[in-house]
Motif scaffolding. Structure first.
Motif, PDB file in Angstrom:
ATOM      1  N   ALA A 135     -29.164 -12.180 -29.064  1.00  0.00           N
ATOM      2  CA  ALA A 135     -28.566 -12.901 -30.207  1.00  0.00           C
ATOM      3  C   ALA A 135     -27.159 -13.395 -29.846  1.00  0.00           C
ATOM      4  N   TYR A 136     -26.364 -12.529 -29.205  1.00  0.00           N
ATOM      5  CA  TYR A 136     -25.017 -12.976 -28.786  1.00  0.00           C
ATOM      6  C   TYR A 136     -25.118 -14.044 -27.690  1.00  0.00           C
ATOM      7  N   ALA A 137     -26.151 -13.944 -26.844  1.00  0.00           N
ATOM      8  CA  ALA A 137     -26.324 -14.955 -25.794  1.00  0.00           C
ATOM      9  C   ALA A 137     -26.581 -16.316 -26.440  1.00  0.00           C
ATOM     10  N   ASP A 138     -27.450 -16.344 -27.455  1.00  0.00           N
ATOM     11  CA  ASP A 138     -27.734 -17.611 -28.152  1.00  0.00           C
ATOM     12  C   ASP A 138     -26.482 -18.139 -28.859  1.00  0.00           C
ATOM     13  N   LYS A 139     -25.665 -17.227 -29.372  1.00  0.00           N
ATOM     14  CA  LYS A 139     -24.415 -17.656 -30.027  1.00  0.00           C
ATOM     15  C   LYS A 139     -23.551 -18.403 -29.010  1.00  0.00           C
ATOM     16  N   ALA A 140     -23.405 -17.790 -27.820  1.00  0.00           N
ATOM     17  CA  ALA A 140     -22.556 -18.407 -26.789  1.00  0.00           C
ATOM     18  C   ALA A 140     -23.185 -19.699 -26.255  1.00  0.00           C
ATOM     19  N   LEU A 141     -24.510 -19.752 -26.250  1.00  0.00           N
ATOM     20  CA  LEU A 141     -25.204 -20.969 -25.778  1.00  0.00           C
ATOM     21  C   LEU A 141     -25.233 -22.061 -26.843  1.00  0.00           C
ATOM     22  N   ARG A 142     -24.746 -21.738 -27.997  1.00  0.00           N
ATOM     23  CA  ARG A 142     -24.784 -22.627 -29.170  1.00  0.00           C
ATOM     24  C   ARG A 142     -26.208 -22.939 -29.606  1.00  0.00           C
ATOM     25  N   LEU A 143     -27.043 -21.903 -29.475  1.00  0.00           N
ATOM     26  CA  LEU A 143     -28.433 -22.005 -29.933  1.00  0.00           C
ATOM     27  C   LEU A 143     -28.698 -21.008 -31.066  1.00  0.00           C
ATOM     28  N   GLY A 144     -27.622 -20.466 -31.605  1.00  0.00           N
ATOM     29  CA  GLY A 144     -27.776 -19.426 -32.621  1.00  0.00           C
ATOM     30  C   GLY A 144     -28.118 -20.005 -33.988  1.00  0.00           C
ATOM     31  N   VAL A 145     -28.716 -19.147 -34.816  1.00  0.00           N
ATOM     32  CA  VAL A 145     -28.975 -19.505 -36.213  1.00  0.00           C
ATOM     33  C   VAL A 145     -27.997 -18.672 -37.035  1.00  0.00           C
ATOM     34  N   ARG A 146     -27.238 -19.354 -37.913  1.00  0.00           N
ATOM     35  CA  ARG A 146     -26.219 -18.627 -38.669  1.00  0.00           C
ATOM     36  C   ARG A 146     -26.684 -18.328 -40.097  1.00  0.00           C
ATOM     37  N   VAL A 147     -25.968 -17.405 -40.721  1.00  0.00           N
ATOM     38  CA  VAL A 147     -26.319 -17.009 -42.087  1.00  0.00           C
ATOM     39  C   VAL A 147     -26.364 -18.227 -43.008  1.00  0.00           C
ATOM     40  N   GLN A 148     -25.408 -19.136 -42.873  1.00  0.00           N
ATOM     41  CA  GLN A 148     -25.376 -20.297 -43.766  1.00  0.00           C
ATOM     42  C   GLN A 148     -26.619 -21.180 -43.599  1.00  0.00           C
ATOM     43  N   ASP A 149     -27.248 -21.138 -42.409  1.00  0.00           N
ATOM     44  CA  ASP A 149     -28.438 -21.966 -42.189  1.00  0.00           C
ATOM     45  C   ASP A 149     -29.612 -21.528 -43.069  1.00  0.00           C
ATOM     46  N   LEU A 150     -29.553 -20.276 -43.521  1.00  0.00           N
ATOM     47  CA  LEU A 150     -30.629 -19.769 -44.379  1.00  0.00           C
ATOM     48  C   LEU A 150     -30.687 -20.525 -45.703  1.00  0.00           C
ATOM     49  N   LEU A 151     -29.590 -21.197 -46.032  1.00  0.00           N
ATOM     50  CA  LEU A 151     -29.498 -21.849 -47.338  1.00  0.00           C
ATOM     51  C   LEU A 151     -29.829 -23.340 -47.264  1.00  0.00           C
ATOM     52  N   ASP A 152     -30.304 -23.811 -46.110  1.00  0.00           N
ATOM     53  CA  ASP A 152     -30.622 -25.229 -45.960  1.00  0.00           C
ATOM     54  C   ASP A 152     -31.904 -25.331 -45.128  1.00  0.00           C
ATOM     55  N   GLU A 153     -33.007 -25.561 -45.796  1.00  0.00           N
ATOM     56  CA  GLU A 153     -34.313 -25.490 -45.134  1.00  0.00           C
ATOM     57  C   GLU A 153     -34.417 -26.419 -43.924  1.00  0.00           C
ATOM     58  N   LYS A 154     -33.871 -27.656 -44.112  1.00  0.00           N
ATOM     59  CA  LYS A 154     -34.010 -28.647 -43.036  1.00  0.00           C
ATOM     60  C   LYS A 154     -33.275 -28.190 -41.770  1.00  0.00           C
ATOM     61  N   ILE A 155     -32.059 -27.756 -41.982  1.00  0.00           N
ATOM     62  CA  ILE A 155     -31.235 -27.278 -40.855  1.00  0.00           C
ATOM     63  C   ILE A 155     -31.879 -26.047 -40.215  1.00  0.00           C
ATOM     64  N   LEU A 156     -32.342 -25.136 -41.073  1.00  0.00           N
ATOM     65  CA  LEU A 156     -32.925 -23.888 -40.563  1.00  0.00           C
ATOM     66  C   LEU A 156     -34.102 -24.198 -39.632  1.00  0.00           C
ATOM     67  N   ARG A 157     -34.999 -25.088 -40.118  1.00  0.00           N
ATOM     68  CA  ARG A 157     -36.178 -25.435 -39.324  1.00  0.00           C
ATOM     69  C   ARG A 157     -35.759 -26.025 -37.972  1.00  0.00           C
ATOM     70  N   LYS A 158     -34.761 -26.933 -38.035  1.00  0.00           N
ATOM     71  CA  LYS A 158     -34.315 -27.616 -36.816  1.00  0.00           C
ATOM     72  C   LYS A 158     -33.715 -26.613 -35.814  1.00  0.00           C
ATOM     73  N   LYS A 159     -32.920 -25.713 -36.346  1.00  0.00           N
ATOM     74  CA  LYS A 159     -32.262 -24.739 -35.444  1.00  0.00           C
ATOM     75  C   LYS A 159     -33.275 -23.793 -34.820  1.00  0.00           C
ATOM     76  N   ILE A 160     -34.239 -23.350 -35.637  1.00  0.00           N
ATOM     77  CA  ILE A 160     -35.252 -22.441 -35.083  1.00  0.00           C
ATOM     78  C   ILE A 160     -36.064 -23.184 -34.018  1.00  0.00           C
ATOM     79  N   MET A 161     -36.374 -24.459 -34.312  1.00  0.00           N
ATOM     80  CA  MET A 161     -37.169 -25.241 -33.357  1.00  0.00           C
ATOM     81  C   MET A 161     -36.429 -25.335 -32.017  1.00  0.00           C
ATOM     82  N   THR A 162     -35.151 -25.667 -32.061  1.00  0.00           N
ATOM     83  CA  THR A 162     -34.364 -25.812 -30.827  1.00  0.00           C
ATOM     84  C   THR A 162     -34.289 -24.485 -30.072  1.00  0.00           C
ATOM     85  N   ALA A 163     -34.057 -23.420 -30.823  1.00  0.00           N
ATOM     86  CA  ALA A 163     -33.941 -22.113 -30.170  1.00  0.00           C
ATOM     87  C   ALA A 163     -35.276 -21.708 -29.549  1.00  0.00           C
TER      88      ALA A 163
END
Ligand code: IMP
Length: 445
Positions: A135-163
């Motif tokens: 999880a910290y590795a993804d944070k440093a790679l800028r592939l992390g999913v943040r708590v705020q992303d849980l509140l925006d379905e479109k962003i959440l889907r996109k971030k999970i897809m990229t990760a």
């Protein structure tokens, strides 16, 4: 005393939760700033035992804000279980606040943590397998999913897809292994992905977490500023400890965050001048879970005494902890790294019953050199032999002591020796798990 950091000075499990809970009485907020559910703290309150992994230790105080800061990595399923657990025992989670910037542990992080450990074989770190490192590795790679992303379905889907895309190779290898195990009729191990690991399922699962966590999500840095600017005390509660620090610990046998006091600033969003006191928590002896160098480790009768009397099994994984004598070379290093102003020594009662107590005061290298400082090269650390000062034991029990004068002179002598050798006062001594089993060494309380 607006900002107070409470940090571990050894390899974790020093009893920081109990000290935080005690000092929280004078604070308005308790903030965790790093780590995740690799941590585990046990607090005994009114005869009840509470175990937390993510929720700050102050939660038992009804009037305190309990903050999970931006530097923490959060497994939302685990957090929701803890919130439910609190409700069940009648503790309200209403004062909990979660940073919108904190990163999330995803199921693939947990899988990769386990898979990486298995791949390392004999060289494994002995992680808690909770997905912390990935999880910290993804944070440093800028592939992390943040708590705020849980509140925006479109962003959440996109971030999970990229990760997920970036992990396909590793996850594919794990799937092949699962199929092979199935074919061979072997039980499937939990390091292999299950069917939850597709974009749609993950997005739905995490959206549902978001709905439940939404009431607690906020800008927690601002919340700290409000408290500090009003002159109220904020406690920054460290998890793990200095010798597990990603930069300053016994790398690679460390955790993937910085547990030292300086990291409270980045992990909570405050400045160095906001922190006025640093409490270092030190067990009266040493323990370590997982692999890595541990110069004062012992496997004799005294080690078994510490293990049994101290119940030295991990709060998070249940693994037996390695035990050893107090190491003042390592402690001095941790004290300096943290800018420690006071020590809280825990579990003094565990040493009672031993005839002789040893304390490492220096190391001797393989080549015979005397080392007063913690060596900067790990190869040297692996080869050192500690040199000990010996102290007479202090009877069978000290758990009823509440004032310095209640302690046998041998115990006071031990505490004074530690304090004088490391140059920092031992302000507080723990003599048992209960909230009242403490001694303020200046006799003030
Ligand atoms: P991780 O933090 O799960 O990646 O594990 C890395 C190392 O830190 C392993 O040796 C763990 O046993 C150790 N570790 C992580 N959290 C704790 C803790 O709370 N107490 C003691 N050791 C810990």
């Amino acid at each position: 005393m607006p900002g107070v950091a409470i940090v571990g000075t050894q390899w974790g499990d020093e009893g920081k939760g109990k000290i935080t809970d005690l000092l929280a009485a004078d604070a308005s907020a308790i903030v965790r700033f790093q780590g995740g559910n690799n941590a585990g703290h046990t607090i005994v309150h009114d005869g009840e035992t509470y175990k937390f992994h993510l929720i700050p230790s102050g939660i038992l105080h009804e009037d305190k804000l309990c903050v999970i800061g931006n530097g923490v990595v959060i497994d939302p399923g685990v957090l929701l279980d803890e919130i439910e657990g609190l409700r069940k025992v009648g503790v309200s989670p209403a004062n909990l606040r979660i940073s919108s910037n904190a990163h999330l542990i995803m199921p693939y992080h947990v899988l990769l943590d386990t898979a990486d450990e298995l791949k390392l074989g004999k060289l494994s770190i002995g992680t808690t397998r909770r997905g912390i490192g990935p999880a910290y590795a993804d944070k440093a790679l800028r592939l992390g999913v943040r708590v705020q992303d849980l509140l925006d379905e479109k962003i959440l889907r996109k971030k999970i897809m990229t990760a997920l895309e970036s992990k396909q190779q590793a996850l594919r290898e794990l799937s092949v292994r699962r199929r092979k195990l199935r074919k061979e009729g072997e039980p499937e191990s939990d390091d292999v992905p299950d069917d939850r690991l597709d974009l749609h399922t993950l997005t739905e699962e995490y959206l549902a977490y978001g709905h439940r966590l939404e009431p607690y999500i906020t800008d927690t840095a601002r919340l700290c500023w409000t408290e500090l600017d009003a002159g109220r005390t904020v406690i920054f509660e460290g998890a793990q400890a200095a010798l597990l620090d990603l930069d300053h610990g016994t790398y690679p046998f460390v955790t993937s965050s910085n547990p030292i006091a300086g990291a409270a600033c980045a992990g909570a969003g405050v400045g160095p001048t906001d922190i006025e006191q640093v409490w270092g928590v030190v067990k009266a002896y040493s323990t370590r879970v997982g692999s890595g160098p541990f110069p004062t480790e012992i496997e004799d009768e005294a080690g078994r005494h510490m293990s049994e009397k101290g119940h030295e099994f991990g709060t998070t994984t249940g693994r037996p902890r390695r035990c050893g004598w107090l190491d003042l070379v390592a402690l001095r290093y941790a004290i300096r790294l943290n800018g420690t102003s006071a020590l809280a020594m825990t579990k003094l009662d565990v040493l009672a019953g031993l005839d002789t107590i040893k304390v490492a005061v220096r190391y001797r290298s393989k080549e015979g050199a005397v080392l007063d400082e913690f060596p900067y090269h790990q190869t040297i650390l692996h080869g050192v032999t500690p040199e000990y000062d010996e102290f007479p034991g202090f009877g069978d029990e000290v758990s009823d002591a509440r004032r310095p004068a209640d302690l046998p002179p041998e115990a006071r002598n031990y505490i004074d020796f530690v304090s004088e050798t490391v140059g920092v006062p031992v302000a507080l001594v723990g003599v048992g798990p209960g909230r009242d089993q403490v001694i303020w060494m200046d006799g003030s309380r």
